[in-house]
Design a protein around this motif. Structure first.
Motif, PDB file in Angstrom:
ATOM      1  N   ASN A   1       7.523  -1.092  11.127  1.00 56.66           N
ATOM      2  CA  ASN A   1       7.681  -0.289   9.915  1.00 56.66           C
ATOM      3  C   ASN A   1       7.206   1.136  10.149  1.00 56.66           C
ATOM      4  O   ASN A   1       6.112   1.346  10.680  1.00 56.66           O
ATOM      5  CB  ASN A   1       6.858  -0.890   8.774  1.00 56.66           C
ATOM      6  N   LYS A   2       8.025   2.123   9.734  1.00 59.05           N
ATOM      7  CA  LYS A   2       7.639   3.535   9.789  1.00 59.05           C
ATOM      8  C   LYS A   2       7.492   4.037   8.351  1.00 59.05           C
ATOM      9  O   LYS A   2       8.422   3.957   7.548  1.00 59.05           O
ATOM     10  CB  LYS A   2       8.681   4.367  10.536  1.00 59.05           C
ATOM     11  N   TYR A   3       6.307   4.562   8.045  1.00 59.10           N
ATOM     12  CA  TYR A   3       5.996   4.988   6.676  1.00 59.10           C
ATOM     13  C   TYR A   3       5.761   6.492   6.667  1.00 59.10           C
ATOM     14  O   TYR A   3       4.901   7.005   7.392  1.00 59.10           O
ATOM     15  CB  TYR A   3       4.759   4.237   6.179  1.00 59.10           C
ATOM     16  N   ASP A   4       6.512   7.218   5.825  1.00 57.46           N
ATOM     17  CA  ASP A   4       6.390   8.670   5.755  1.00 57.46           C
ATOM     18  C   ASP A   4       5.569   9.140   4.557  1.00 57.46           C
ATOM     19  O   ASP A   4       5.531  10.337   4.252  1.00 57.46           O
ATOM     20  CB  ASP A   4       7.774   9.316   5.727  1.00 57.46           C
ATOM     21  N   GLY A   5       4.887   8.215   3.912  1.00 58.53           N
ATOM     22  CA  GLY A   5       4.115   8.539   2.723  1.00 58.53           C
ATOM     23  C   GLY A   5       4.868   8.282   1.443  1.00 58.53           C
ATOM     24  O   GLY A   5       4.295   8.274   0.350  1.00 58.53           O
TER      25      GLY A   5
ATOM     26  N   LEU B   1       3.050   6.908   9.760  1.00 57.86           N
ATOM     27  CA  LEU B   1       2.280   5.687   9.970  1.00 57.86           C
ATOM     28  C   LEU B   1       3.220   4.582  10.429  1.00 57.86           C
ATOM     29  O   LEU B   1       4.276   4.357   9.823  1.00 57.86           O
ATOM     30  CB  LEU B   1       1.575   5.260   8.677  1.00 57.86           C
ATOM     31  N   TRP B   2       2.835   3.911  11.502  1.00 59.10           N
ATOM     32  CA  TRP B   2       3.628   2.811  12.048  1.00 59.10           C
ATOM     33  C   TRP B   2       2.843   1.511  11.882  1.00 59.10           C
ATOM     34  O   TRP B   2       1.666   1.442  12.241  1.00 59.10           O
ATOM     35  CB  TRP B   2       3.933   3.053  13.521  1.00 59.10           C
ATOM     36  N   PHE B   3       3.497   0.515  11.341  1.00 61.29           N
ATOM     37  CA  PHE B   3       2.882  -0.800  11.137  1.00 61.29           C
ATOM     38  C   PHE B   3       3.681  -1.841  11.915  1.00 61.29           C
ATOM     39  O   PHE B   3       4.891  -2.008  11.683  1.00 61.29           O
ATOM     40  CB  PHE B   3       2.868  -1.187   9.652  1.00 61.29           C
ATOM     41  N   GLY B   4       3.012  -2.515  12.823  1.00 62.58           N
ATOM     42  CA  GLY B   4       3.639  -3.635  13.513  1.00 62.58           C
ATOM     43  C   GLY B   4       3.358  -4.914  12.765  1.00 62.58           C
ATOM     44  O   GLY B   4       2.239  -5.145  12.305  1.00 62.58           O
ATOM     45  N   THR B   5       4.357  -5.752  12.603  1.00 66.26           N
ATOM     46  CA  THR B   5       4.175  -7.036  11.932  1.00 66.26           C
ATOM     47  C   THR B   5       4.801  -8.135  12.790  1.00 66.26           C
ATOM     48  O   THR B   5       5.402  -7.871  13.838  1.00 66.26           O
ATOM     49  CB  THR B   5       4.835  -7.059  10.533  1.00 66.26           C
ATOM     50  N   ARG B   6       4.709  -9.357  12.299  1.00 67.20           N
ATOM     51  CA  ARG B   6       5.337 -10.476  13.000  1.00 67.20           C
ATOM     52  C   ARG B   6       6.834 -10.558  12.729  1.00 67.20           C
ATOM     53  O   ARG B   6       7.523 -11.403  13.300  1.00 67.20           O
ATOM     54  CB  ARG B   6       4.653 -11.785  12.597  1.00 67.20           C
TER      55      ARG B   6
END
Length: 278
Positions: A47-51, A38-43
């Motif tokens: 962020n890369k989330y592997d669980g 899961l990739w989250f773009g922020t200001r």
């Protein structure tokens, strides 16, 4: 808003915040890649989330293999599994083998980006990715990653697109390319090479999308939905206009729409600036 009955009380949510390692709480875009990350773009960072854990990528001065900017605006994975990261100042392609990025920015070269302000990324076809910028739609050839400018000209060599300050791009199942700009929406039909221009709903003032991005979505029935600063609209295929979405003749969404999606049961989910509904 439509679809089969689902027991949403059985849904389980896990919250990720700055306390869990997220770089910043204002999430601008989310994508799950083909490997399950899961990739989250922020200001303030990607962020890369592997669980289990979160890996943060931020811009660092003089790091030409890092992000061009920490303010992420768009995340997209193309048909060849390339992961593209749009930012406020440049475009990036993730290289998983090296865990770094290839940077793309505007420069004097003829095949560079036409602007560094990236608003939206999507495929134009299986071999081309479109990048919506503040100065035109850039096309990236996935065979060699060369960049060109999308343009449709009339017989007098005048561009048929009046406003090239693009904010969002959608390619439909039939291959039409919908482009939201600051002032209007342009629809490009690749079969006949024609551009059709569509106005935003009448309750919008001019220039409202200068700093705020609208969003487009095509549902399973090929309806085109428009989320914008004043609510939700759906394209009327008969009148060729976007009409404010209403239930019992009453407008039910009056705040800004961030994104629109459809689940496997046919429900349309609307993410608002302040809430979520379906």
């Amino acid at each position: 808003m439509a679809g089969q009955s689902v027991d949403y009380n059985k849904l389980i949510f896990k919250h990720l915040s700055s306390e869990d390692g997220l770089s910043q709480r204002s999430v601008t875009d989310v994508l799950q890649d083909k490997n399950g990350y899961l990739w989250f773009g922020t200001r303030d960072g990607l962020n890369k989330y592997d669980g289990d854990k979160i890996t943060i990528y931020r811009h660092k001065s003089n790091d030409f293999n890092g992000l061009t900017n920490s303010w992420v605006t768009s995340i997209y994975q193309d048909h060849n599994s390339n992961l593209w990261i749009g930012t406020k100042d440049g475009l990036n392609r993730y290289i998983p083998e090296k865990d770094n990025f290839v940077q793309y920015k505007q420069d004097s070269a003829s095949n560079s980006l036409t602007d560094n302000s990236i608003w939206s990324i999507s495929h134009v076809n299986d071999s081309v990715v479109g990048v919506a910028t503040n100065n035109g739609l850039n096309l990236i050839d996935l065979k060699n990653f060369e960049i060109s400018l999308f343009n449709v000209e009339s017989k007098t060599n005048k561009s048929l697109i009046e406003d090239n300050r693009f904010r969002h791009i959608l390619t439909t199942k039939k291959g039409d390319v919908w482009l939201c700009s600051v002032e209007l929406i342009s629809v490009f039909n690749s079969e006949n090479n024609l551009i059709t221009e569509i106005d935003y709903p009448t309750d919008l003032r001019s220039e409202i999308h200068l700093n705020i991005s609208p969003t487009l979505f095509e549902d399973a029935q090929a309806n085109i939905w428009l989320g914008y600063e004043k609510g939700l609209a759906v394209f009327n295929k008969t009148t060729k206009k976007f009409e404010t979405f209403k239930i019992d003749d009453k407008k039910i969404i009056n705040s800004g729409v961030r994104t629109i999606c459809q689940d496997n049961h046919g429900n349309i989910w609307i993410v608002l600036m302040t809430d979520c509904m379906f």
